[in-house]
Design a protein around this motif. Structure first.
Motif, short mmCIF file in Angstrom:
data_model
loop_
_atom_site.label_atom_id
_atom_site.label_comp_id
_atom_site.label_asym_id
_atom_site.label_seq_id
_atom_site.Cartn_x
_atom_site.Cartn_y
_atom_site.Cartn_z
N UNK A 21 0.84 -1.30 -0.01
CA UNK A 21 -0.13 0.01 -0.11
C UNK A 21 0.77 1.31 0.03
N UNK A 22 0.39 2.11 -0.69
CA UNK A 22 0.75 3.59 -0.68
C UNK A 22 -0.48 4.36 -0.16
N UNK A 23 -0.37 5.66 0.46
CA UNK A 23 -1.17 6.29 1.10
C UNK A 23 -1.37 7.66 0.53
N UNK A 24 -2.73 8.11 0.26
CA UNK A 24 -3.12 9.27 -0.14
C UNK A 24 -4.14 9.87 0.72
N UNK A 25 -3.87 10.83 1.56
CA UNK A 25 -4.66 11.51 2.64
C UNK A 25 -5.44 12.63 2.19
N UNK A 26 -6.42 12.87 2.79
CA UNK A 26 -7.32 14.07 2.54
C UNK A 26 -8.25 14.12 1.41
N UNK A 27 -8.53 13.09 0.63
CA UNK A 27 -9.21 13.12 -0.53
C UNK A 27 -10.60 12.62 -0.10
N UNK A 28 -11.76 13.35 -0.28
CA UNK A 28 -13.14 12.81 -0.29
C UNK A 28 -13.99 13.47 -1.23
N UNK A 29 -14.91 12.55 -1.71
CA UNK A 29 -15.91 12.84 -2.51
C UNK A 29 -15.31 12.97 -3.82
N UNK A 30 -15.67 14.19 -4.40
CA UNK A 30 -15.23 14.64 -5.97
C UNK A 30 -13.65 14.73 -5.90
N UNK A 31 -13.15 15.01 -4.87
CA UNK A 31 -11.73 15.24 -5.01
C UNK A 31 -10.79 13.87 -5.33
N UNK A 32 -11.67 12.51 -4.62
CA UNK A 32 -10.87 11.46 -4.84
C UNK A 32 -11.41 10.96 -6.48
N UNK A 298 -3.98 -1.57 -10.53
CA UNK A 298 -3.83 -0.82 -9.40
C UNK A 298 -5.26 -0.71 -8.47
N UNK A 299 -5.00 -1.20 -7.22
CA UNK A 299 -6.20 -1.14 -6.43
C UNK A 299 -6.16 0.36 -5.50
N UNK A 300 -7.32 0.75 -5.61
CA UNK A 300 -7.69 1.64 -4.58
C UNK A 300 -8.81 1.45 -3.87
N UNK A 301 -8.50 1.89 -2.32
CA UNK A 301 -9.44 1.46 -1.15
C UNK A 301 -9.92 3.00 -0.80
N UNK A 302 -11.13 3.07 -1.21
CA UNK A 302 -11.54 4.47 -0.99
C UNK A 302 -12.18 4.44 0.61
N UNK A 303 -11.15 4.63 1.47
CA UNK A 303 -11.65 4.66 2.84
C UNK A 303 -11.11 3.04 3.38
N UNK A 304 -9.98 2.86 3.63
CA UNK A 304 -9.48 1.63 3.70
C UNK A 304 -9.84 0.94 5.04
N UNK A 346 -7.96 -10.55 2.22
CA UNK A 346 -6.53 -9.69 2.37
C UNK A 346 -5.41 -10.53 1.59
N UNK A 347 -5.36 -11.96 1.47
CA UNK A 347 -4.18 -12.46 0.63
C UNK A 347 -4.41 -11.98 -0.51
N UNK A 348 -5.69 -11.86 -1.02
CA UNK A 348 -5.77 -11.48 -2.85
C UNK A 348 -5.20 -9.80 -2.80
N UNK A 349 -5.63 -9.08 -1.98
CA UNK A 349 -5.19 -7.71 -2.13
C UNK A 349 -3.95 -7.35 -2.06
N UNK A 351 -1.23 -8.86 -2.92
CA UNK A 351 -0.71 -9.05 -4.32
C UNK A 351 -0.65 -7.96 -5.11
N UNK A 352 -1.30 -6.79 -4.91
CA UNK A 352 -1.57 -5.64 -5.87
C UNK A 352 -1.07 -4.72 -5.26
N UNK A 353 -0.75 -3.60 -6.34
CA UNK A 353 -0.38 -2.33 -6.02
C UNK A 353 -1.52 -1.53 -5.52
N UNK A 354 -1.35 -0.90 -4.11
CA UNK A 354 -2.75 -0.46 -3.59
C UNK A 354 -2.24 0.99 -3.23
N UNK A 355 -3.35 1.75 -3.46
CA UNK A 355 -3.46 3.20 -2.93
C UNK A 355 -4.76 3.30 -2.02
N UNK A 356 -4.44 4.03 -0.84
CA UNK A 356 -5.38 3.86 0.05
C UNK A 356 -5.21 5.32 1.20
#
Length: 356
Positions: A21-32, A298-304, A346-349, A351-356
């Motif tokens: 995982x890599x983290x992007x902070x402060x993005x909500x709603x339309x900004x995300x 590329x996996x993005x968790x919108x609110x991990x 958890x094992x499945x995700x 394996x992927x590049x994650x952004x949360x």
């Protein structure tokens, strides 16, 4: 930060391959959705965006559609963005999912196979449910074009095998009818039903039509014919399915009369409410949606944190509902044959590049 600086920063952030995982902070709603739109423009790779709830997923899908400039009316094989739904019925309920949800899931799986860089927006409830094997899905859809030779009996047999119903008048998804050299059908992914006109075995035209007036609304050059369901009671192998279900009924000590009613329905090709939850018996083994994903997705968790909480909630719900169904003497598949548990998730995700 200017727009160009944001784009450059995002490019550096997402560049290259990685797992975890890599983290992007402060993005909500339309900004995300805006940032995801930039990522989609910069990276010609598949993307899977997971929101905690169906409402969050729908909102994100709407916002992202705007930012990438994709019209919802586009046909399935011309869209990059897709909302991948759950069945939206409780696990092991005696209810069948809405046809739109069934079609939406199959369209999403098609995108993962055929689209080089699809964007799917989904939820834990949708992704924790297992799906048909990849090779089976490849056999389930047809791409047809004006001018090709296509025997009508081959087409109608394919429709019947993949969940379409032969009716006098086409009005809803999954309907088809045959009148001489004309086949009307309503395929998932299209806003209007389709009329195919044949001259012998040659497909002369493909037209959309209004089901109320029966008038043509537009001419198409090609058609993607997606399945309506992940299984059909009209496909070869029903006897084998019945034997497997009878053994499961014996294991669960299901009432003989109840078992006979269900088996007779399957033999006669008559679906009953909740039959979709017996999907594991129509294939040797179901698979995970994650098995359809390319390795560079590329996996993005919108609110991990919210997504993880929903994974645990839904896993418990599936197991509890299965136990309740067995207590009620109902014929159900084992939970693990239809749903992932939280450890498999958890094992499945991971394996992927994650952004949360």
């Amino acid at each position: 930060m200017s727009l160009s600086q944001l784009e450059e920063t995002l490019h550096r952030f997402l560049n290259g391959r990685w797992a975890g995982a890599k983290r992007l902070q402060g993005l909500q709603g339309g900004a995300l959705a805006y940032v995801l739109g930039l990522a989609a423009a910069q990276n010609n790779r598949p993307m899977l965006v997971i929101a905690a709830s169906a409402q969050d997923a729908e909102n994100l899908h709407s916002d992202l559609s705007f930012f990438i400039g994709e019209e919802p009316s586009l046909t399935p094989f011309r869209k990059r963005l897709h909302l991948f739904p759950s069945w939206e019925v409780l696990p092991f309920e005696k209810l069948s999912p809405h046809p739109d949800n069934l079609a939406g899931r199959l369209e999403g799986l098609y995108k993962l196979i055929e689209e080089p860089a699809p964007i799917l927006i989904s939820t834990p409830a949708a992704l924790m449910q297992k799906v048909i094997p990849r090779e089976a899905l490849k056999r389930s859809y047809l791409y047809i074009v004006v001018g090709q030779d296509l025997p009508r009996e081959v087409l109608t047999e394919h429709l019947a095998q993949w969940g379409f119903q032969n009716v006098p008048l086409v009005e809803e998804y999954g309907d088809f009818s045959v009148r001489g050299g004309i086949i009307d059908l309503f395929s998932p992914g299209y806003k209007l039903p389709i009329r195919l006109e044949f001259d012998g075995d040659r497909l002369e035209s493909i037209r959309e039509f209004n089901p109320s007036s029966q008038r043509s609304e537009g001419v198409l050059e090609d058609l993607l014919l997606l399945p309506v369901k992940e299984f059909s009671l009209k496909r070869v192998g029903t006897d084998r399915i019945v034997r497997k279900l009878e053994q499961r009924a014996i294991d669960l000590d299901i009432d003989r009369r109840e078992k006979n009613v269900l088996m007779d329905s399957i033999k006669d090709g008559i679906p009953f409410p909740g039959i979709e939850f017996l999907l594991p018996y129509f294939y040797d083994e179901l698979t995970s949606v994650f098995s359809y994903l390319a390795s560079d997705t590329l996996l993005c968790l919108a609110g991990a944190d919210r997504v993880e909480a929903e994974v645990e909630r839904f896993a418990k719900l599936a197991w509890d509902r299965n136990a309740k169904a067995k207590e009620e003497g109902r014929l159900v598949a084992p939970t693990e044959e239809l749903f992932l548990n939280e450890h498999e998730w958890r094992a499945a995700i991971e394996l992927l590049a994650q952004v949360n």
